[in-house]
Write a protein that holds these residues in place. Structure first.
Motif, PDB file in Angstrom:
ATOM      1  N   SER A 246     -12.111  52.909  57.130  1.00 18.94           N
ATOM      2  CA  SER A 246     -13.437  53.221  56.612  1.00 18.94           C
ATOM      3  C   SER A 246     -14.325  51.981  56.553  1.00 18.94           C
ATOM      4  O   SER A 246     -15.546  52.086  56.626  1.00 18.94           O
ATOM      5  CB  SER A 246     -13.342  53.852  55.229  1.00 18.94           C
ATOM      6  N   GLY A 247     -13.722  50.809  56.456  1.00 23.18           N
ATOM      7  CA  GLY A 247     -14.494  49.575  56.426  1.00 23.18           C
ATOM      8  C   GLY A 247     -15.338  49.377  57.662  1.00 23.18           C
ATOM      9  O   GLY A 247     -16.412  48.783  57.604  1.00 23.18           O
ATOM     10  N   VAL A 248     -14.882  49.885  58.783  1.00 22.53           N
ATOM     11  CA  VAL A 248     -15.642  49.774  60.026  1.00 22.53           C
ATOM     12  C   VAL A 248     -16.965  50.522  59.884  1.00 22.53           C
ATOM     13  O   VAL A 248     -18.015  50.023  60.262  1.00 22.53           O
ATOM     14  CB  VAL A 248     -14.826  50.319  61.219  1.00 22.53           C
ATOM     15  N   LEU A 249     -16.920  51.710  59.324  1.00 30.91           N
ATOM     16  CA  LEU A 249     -18.128  52.512  59.159  1.00 30.91           C
ATOM     17  C   LEU A 249     -18.935  52.109  57.935  1.00 30.91           C
ATOM     18  O   LEU A 249     -20.158  52.096  57.965  1.00 30.91           O
ATOM     19  CB  LEU A 249     -17.768  54.002  59.036  1.00 30.91           C
ATOM     20  N   LEU A 250     -18.244  51.802  56.857  1.00 31.92           N
ATOM     21  CA  LEU A 250     -18.925  51.556  55.587  1.00 31.92           C
ATOM     22  C   LEU A 250     -19.285  50.098  55.357  1.00 31.92           C
ATOM     23  O   LEU A 250     -20.148  49.804  54.542  1.00 31.92           O
ATOM     24  CB  LEU A 250     -18.054  52.047  54.422  1.00 31.92           C
ATOM     25  N   GLY A 251     -18.646  49.202  56.063  1.00 27.66           N
ATOM     26  CA  GLY A 251     -18.885  47.781  55.877  1.00 27.66           C
ATOM     27  C   GLY A 251     -17.596  47.082  55.484  1.00 27.66           C
ATOM     28  O   GLY A 251     -16.759  47.659  54.802  1.00 27.66           O
ATOM     29  N   ARG A 252     -17.431  45.850  55.914  1.00 23.17           N
ATOM     30  CA  ARG A 252     -16.217  45.089  55.627  1.00 23.17           C
ATOM     31  C   ARG A 252     -16.292  44.324  54.317  1.00 23.17           C
ATOM     32  O   ARG A 252     -15.298  43.821  53.822  1.00 23.17           O
ATOM     33  CB  ARG A 252     -15.934  44.102  56.767  1.00 23.17           C
TER      34      ARG A 252
END
Length: 146
Positions: free
Chosen positions: A58-64
């Protein structure tokens, strides 16, 4: 400025965010507002970063990181709800806990995925067609040399 979920941005962002906010296992980190489910609250920023943004896809879509996550929320039409110190609440006119909305988001994400797949197939067909044409021209030149 109002952002409609289905037209302004990729629904994949909204689907991933909905899954995380709606997951009871993450309620101590991020969850729907208890009173009316029209917004969500980030309860623990350190754990959000460590356990959700850094450890999952989800970090890829939501931000790292948190800065990127908050920037993406703003760019997708979410606004901060003023709360007390240390409380972060976000709302969006079209983002709320609703089974029908969840189904719409999933359908939109599936539709986008199919569209991307169709586009990839078209590109591959064009490449094959170009390769066949190139081979045909190459064969014609070879026949002319004989």
């Amino acid at each position: 400025m109002s952002h409609k979920l289905s037209t302004e941005s990729s629904s994949s962002f909204y689907v991933q965010l909905y899954k995380i906010v709606d997951d009871h296992l993450t309620d101590q980190i991020i969850s729907w507002r208890k009173t009316d489910n029209s917004s969500f609250i980030v309860w623990d920023m350190k754990r959000l970063r460590r356990d959700i943004l850094l450890k999952s896809s989800s970090g890829v879509l939501l931000g790292r990181n948190l800065t990127e996550f908050f920037a993406k929320l703003r760019s997708h039409g979410f606004r901060s709800v003023v709360k007390g110190p240390g409380e972060l609440e976000f709302a969006h006119d079209d983002f709320a806990r609703d089974p029908l909305m969840k189904k719409k988001l999933m359908a939109k994400a599936l539709s986008e995925s199919i569209e991307r797949f169709d586009a990839q197939i078209k590109v591959m067909k064009c490449r094959i067609k170009a390769k066949k044409a190139s081979l045909k021209v190459e064969n014609l030149f070879q026949n002319l040399r004989i």
